[in-house]
Scaffold this motif. Structure first.
Motif: not given
Length: 282
Positions: A46-59
């Protein structure tokens, strides 16, 4: 003239009918999932970071195209890599299967959309639908990856999910008075027999000395350790952690799992029997 119009009317009615059927059938071929989190806590280690994100996926199961949109913010530096990796469940690493780094914005905060063919070689459909691929964004500070997000499709008949299960001192037996709290998201795949989980906790009274899944025991009862995940668990008063475990029918059994007879527990020196506990209930 009326006969001609009637014939055309009938034709258009049939066209509309078949078009309507086609539109109705299309969603059956597409699986989607929005808001999949990307975080440093999903990296291994695990990394200690303030970075965040999200993903939307469709298959799309007919065209075999995986389409995705990634959003990220506050990376520690300019991205040096961006990929789909696999095959690997939560808590394990794997190699690159799709490299899209050349196309993404080289910015610490950004968004990017693309698609990739699920060709059965680099990316396999069955493994994709079973949650065994993940997104990874790399930076100079974190060359192995700063934020990661598992590609998981929850709305499938072989998947059961529970979000936001509470971890709290009041679930301990005997109950513990503590300001510490937490939540767990769990996903169980009946096909692969894999239980995946994502734990968040805060305000523990002392550094963790143990973190486990215990069972079999209902609420109000205690049981022994069945899955010890303390080795890579962050030794912090507040944090996040992601991993998975095989429901092997020996240490963890499917029927008992689905009946709520296992629980998470975080221990420390002030509360050696556990400070906060959360029952796994679907």
């Amino acid at each position: 003239m009326m006969k001609v119009l009637c014939k055309f009317g009938a034709v258009w009615l049939l066209v509309a009918l078949f078009a309507g059927c086609a539109d109705h059938d299309t969603p059956q071929d597409v699986v989607m999932q929005n808001g999949l989190p990307l975080s440093g806590s999903q990296e291994l280690p695990a990394k200690q970071t303030q970075a965040t994100g999200w993903a939307d996926v469709s298959y799309n199961k007919t065209t075999h195209m995986l389409t995705f949109t990634l959003n990220w913010a506050n990376l520690t530096g300019i991205p040096t890599g961006a990929h789909v990796h696999g095959t690997a469940a939560r808590g394990t690493n794997a190699g690159i299967k799709f490299d899209f780094f050349a196309l993404i914005p080289k910015t610490q905060t950004g968004t990017f959309s693309s698609s990739v063919l699920v060709d059965g070689t680099s990316i396999n459909e069955s493994d994709l639908l079973n949650g065994l691929y993940y997104f990874n964004i790399h930076t100079p500070t974190n060359p192995g990856g700063e934020i990661r997000g598992q590609i998981e499709f929850y709305n499938q008949p072989h998947i059961v999910v529970a979000k936001g299960l509470l971890l709290e001192g009041s679930q301990q037996m005997p109950p513990v008075v503590s300001a510490a709290t937490g939540t767990v998201d769990v996903m169980y795949n009946k096909s692969t027999k894999l239980l995946s989980y994502f734990i968040k906790w805060k305000d523990l009274e002392a550094t963790p000395t143990g973190s486990h899944i215990h069972g079999t025991a209902a609420r109000g009862a205690n049981a022994g350790i069945q899955h010890d995940f303390f080795t890579n668990f962050p030794k912090t008063l507040s944090g996040e952690y992601s991993n998975s475990v095989m429901v092997d029918g020996v240490k963890i059994k499917e029927t008992e799992l689905l009946n709520g007879l296992y629980y998470f527990n975080i221990h420390n020196i002030l509360h050696p029997a556990g400070e906060i506990r959360g029952q796994i209930e679907f």
